[in-house]
Design a protein around this motif. Sequence first.
Motif, PDB file in Angstrom:
ATOM      1  N   UNK A 127       0.829  -1.210   0.000  1.00  0.00           N
ATOM      2  CA  UNK A 127       0.000   0.000   0.000  1.00  0.00           C
ATOM      3  C   UNK A 127       0.862   1.259   0.000  1.00  0.00           C
ATOM      4  N   UNK A 128       1.893   1.276   0.837  1.00  0.00           N
ATOM      5  CA  UNK A 128       2.720   2.484   0.990  1.00  0.00           C
ATOM      6  C   UNK A 128       3.867   2.544  -0.019  1.00  0.00           C
ATOM      7  N   UNK A 129       4.040   1.467  -0.797  1.00  0.00           N
ATOM      8  CA  UNK A 129       5.138   1.389  -1.767  1.00  0.00           C
ATOM      9  C   UNK A 129       6.495   1.582  -1.090  1.00  0.00           C
ATOM     10  N   UNK A 130       6.605   0.959   0.061  1.00  0.00           N
ATOM     11  CA  UNK A 130       7.863   0.966   0.808  1.00  0.00           C
ATOM     12  C   UNK A 130       8.412  -0.453   0.872  1.00  0.00           C
ATOM     13  N   UNK A 131       9.596  -0.575   1.440  1.00  0.00           N
ATOM     14  CA  UNK A 131      10.183  -1.886   1.683  1.00  0.00           C
ATOM     15  C   UNK A 131      10.620  -1.956   3.147  1.00  0.00           C
ATOM     16  N   UNK A 132       9.646  -1.766   4.013  1.00  0.00           N
ATOM     17  CA  UNK A 132       9.921  -1.759   5.443  1.00  0.00           C
ATOM     18  C   UNK A 132      10.165  -3.183   5.927  1.00  0.00           C
ATOM     19  N   UNK A 133      11.059  -3.314   6.874  1.00  0.00           N
ATOM     20  CA  UNK A 133      11.314  -4.614   7.503  1.00  0.00           C
ATOM     21  C   UNK A 133      11.282  -4.432   9.015  1.00  0.00           C
ATOM     22  N   UNK A 134      10.942  -5.495   9.695  1.00  0.00           N
ATOM     23  CA  UNK A 134      10.932  -5.443  11.164  1.00  0.00           C
ATOM     24  C   UNK A 134      12.363  -5.590  11.668  1.00  0.00           C
ATOM     25  N   UNK A 135      12.883  -4.595  12.351  1.00  0.00           N
ATOM     26  CA  UNK A 135      14.292  -4.638  12.788  1.00  0.00           C
ATOM     27  C   UNK A 135      14.476  -5.427  14.072  1.00  0.00           C
ATOM     28  N   UNK A 136      14.166  -6.720  14.027  1.00  0.00           N
ATOM     29  CA  UNK A 136      14.281  -7.549  15.223  1.00  0.00           C
ATOM     30  C   UNK A 136      15.725  -7.637  15.728  1.00  0.00           C
ATOM     31  N   UNK A 137      16.674  -7.384  14.842  1.00  0.00           N
ATOM     32  CA  UNK A 137      18.081  -7.490  15.233  1.00  0.00           C
ATOM     33  C   UNK A 137      18.637  -6.186  15.806  1.00  0.00           C
ATOM     34  N   UNK A 138      17.789  -5.182  15.956  1.00  0.00           N
ATOM     35  CA  UNK A 138      18.236  -3.891  16.482  1.00  0.00           C
ATOM     36  C   UNK A 138      17.751  -3.708  17.915  1.00  0.00           C
ATOM     37  N   UNK A 139      18.693  -3.422  18.792  1.00  0.00           N
ATOM     38  CA  UNK A 139      18.341  -3.226  20.200  1.00  0.00           C
ATOM     39  C   UNK A 139      17.413  -2.030  20.373  1.00  0.00           C
ATOM     40  N   UNK A 140      17.572  -1.020  19.508  1.00  0.00           N
ATOM     41  CA  UNK A 140      16.740   0.182  19.611  1.00  0.00           C
ATOM     42  C   UNK A 140      15.268  -0.148  19.396  1.00  0.00           C
ATOM     43  N   UNK A 141      14.984  -1.100  18.483  1.00  0.00           N
ATOM     44  CA  UNK A 141      13.595  -1.492  18.227  1.00  0.00           C
ATOM     45  C   UNK A 141      12.975  -2.114  19.476  1.00  0.00           C
ATOM     46  N   UNK A 142      13.717  -3.025  20.103  1.00  0.00           N
ATOM     47  CA  UNK A 142      13.199  -3.678  21.309  1.00  0.00           C
ATOM     48  C   UNK A 142      13.082  -2.672  22.449  1.00  0.00           C
ATOM     49  N   UNK A 143      14.005  -1.726  22.481  1.00  0.00           N
ATOM     50  CA  UNK A 143      13.915  -0.676  23.503  1.00  0.00           C
ATOM     51  C   UNK A 143      12.645   0.147  23.344  1.00  0.00           C
ATOM     52  N   UNK A 144      12.336   0.520  22.088  1.00  0.00           N
ATOM     53  CA  UNK A 144      11.105   1.288  21.836  1.00  0.00           C
ATOM     54  C   UNK A 144       9.869   0.447  22.139  1.00  0.00           C
TER      55      UNK A 144
END
Length: 791
Positions: A363-380
């Motif tokens: 829908x958004x024409x993006x290529x977003x991925x879930x950053x499971x390997x980033x500590x910042x993602x889990x922190x947020x």
Amino acid sequence: MIKNYLKIAWRNLTRNRVQTVINVAGLSVGLVCSLLIMLWVQNELSVDAFFKNGSRLYSVYEQQHFDHKTNGSYNTPGITAGEMKKVLPEVEYAANLGFGQNNTFQVGDKVLKQQGTSASADYFNLFSYKLLQGNAQTALNTPVSLAISRKMATAFFGSPQAAIGKTIRYENHKNFTVTAVFEDLPKNSSQQFDYVVNWFNFLEENSWAREWGNQGPSTLVMLRADADPVKFEKKISNFLDTYSNLNRKTATFIIDLALQRYSDGYLHGNFEDGKITGGRIEYVRLFSIVAIFILLIACINFMNLSTARSVKRAKEIGVRKVVGAVRSALIQQFISESLLITTISVAFSLVLLVMLLPVFNQVTQKQLVLPFNQAAFWGRLVLITLVTGLISGSYPALFLSGFNPVKVLKGTLKLDAGTTTFRKGLVVFQFVLSVILITGTIVISRQMNYIQSKNLGYDRENMIYIPMDGNLAAKYNLFKDEALRMPGVQRITRTTNTPTNIQNSTGGVNWIGKDTTINIQFTQASVGYDYAKTMKLQLLEGRDFSKDYPTDSVGYIMNEAALKRIGYKDPIGKPLTFWRKPGTIIGIMKDFHFNSMHEEIKPLIIRLGENEQWGNILVRTQPGKTKQALASMEKICKELNPSFPFTYYFSDEQYQKLYQNEQIIGRLSDAFAFLAIFISCLGLLGLAMFTAEQRVKEIGIRKVLGASVSSLFALLSSEFLLLIVISLFIALPIAWYAAGQWLQSYAYRSPMQWWIYALSGAIIVLVALATVSLQAIKAALINPIKSLRSE
């Protein structure tokens, strides 16, 4: 202690399964929406924010003062960068950047179209794109230098290493040498291309760019580390005056230069009165607010259901207090329950997120991925869990822990008016947010439909344009003659600009009676014979360009907006001088949209350019025969222009691309509005179930006394419908104002009619009524004997 809290919390959740399911479902959906928006916003904010010296990298833009107004533009003279680096000590590197190009390259028998651009020698010193081969200082330092991407190097030579030093044929008329190979550009770069040629090539193909009076390319500078951007911006304000011999006291067209940090350009790219006022950042802010709204709606559900069931837990609280539990311990207990529900909801939301992300990307024409390997993602994520859990559980914890144990155990506990009012206020608030989202969705949808259905002044259906690559420009007349004999082809003309993107402007127009103290800018384009007929433009006076009139080489056709500025009463045959070339007006066409509807229709003058050596062939096909016509034209192109692939574009598809952002925003608004209603109705369902449960004996007595099912339904529904009506009175004025502000960005917009708001209200009332009615009818149909048996 914590283990005990969690054990008790889990028992309460499993004991009240329906409430738990509603809470988890509401919070999960709210969290999914918020996390999706968070990923999208994070991606938008990351665009162009990764360059090594981004804090010193700036775009130079123009503020053009003329005709009692000021316009803003990133277009500058094509020799600005070189001169700035030469005369301004604050500039460390500078480069001009050309337009996006789609050119043909050839190595041996392999011929490919590639997207690229032209740039000055300092380009790779400005932008820290990773170079796999070559270096930034020499990548573009000769007239035959060519830098290509890893993808392009692999396509032509097999690897980046093999590409260096190799020759590649450009547009079948010039050889370039590969001097650098850069890594494929990241998706969060606003520039997307596979090659960069040296600026000499651009100036060679566009000689007009060597003149100070012509604008078009972009100018980019990197300031030295010790330079002050504010002082530098003031210094360059009048930079162009010297080179254009401008006297500001008498000039009718004045240009000031200004600076914008390059990384800000993607999100802040709109101009108003010559100043940068916004852009995509408005959508980032909008959806950030939407994410907060939806999460608030989910949290409000939790608060409402928890306080609504307070009577059920009153005795538990009373007993705890009697045996010595202090209020702080009770607060911790209820907060732990809230955090447990939120944690479960987060787990479910991550599962939903994985499932929905591919659809969201489409829908958004993006290529977003879930950053499971980033500590910042889990922190947020942990932070969101804590904040959501605390917001959801804070009021119920404070409220429930404050019960008086004496009243509770005597059975005399009653919820005070303040508590009831607060709970109703929460319901009103969440439906206010839902109504605003629904109204916004309807307004966006109507504007998109308005854009699709509005008469543009020409027929964009069954129209194709073909770029005149290679020898096609020189053989245009031969192509035209052969194609017109083919089935499916109705009309053919040529144009320097595509129908949806006529941008070039000039002040070099003179006529009898012109006010020389005002500089009026006219949009201009060069076209071929039968342009108006091919486009199906409406001629109000005069005629189209025709080969039957040799004098059309100095004939001009203008739109109504141009005629209004010129002021001729009987314009046909009247004199007009264009770029010092005297001629006459041969036609007046009705205004048509040749740019986005964000812009007003500007004064337009078209001139004959049947023999121009660049541009596009415009083809009108017969309805239902486009496929047949394309096959015929491809065959002709391969015969006349064998070194170039056949490339074509549909006019209606290019028109759709003008509103790509709005279409994405519209689809997202639809989805989020639906989810907001869904979450709100989940909470309403929970409250309706609890209310019916609390009043089951009252309903039984009323039925025994003769109350009908319909009167009981009205009794149970009226309280909730009253809250919805209050929500409408609050939400609709806010929605009206917000929608009006959004529509202001369009010069042509769908009218804001009263029924839009009536429809929003009707939708929310009907959905709420349907949600409540099921439970209300169920309660009204209960056998009074069963409900009164315990008395």
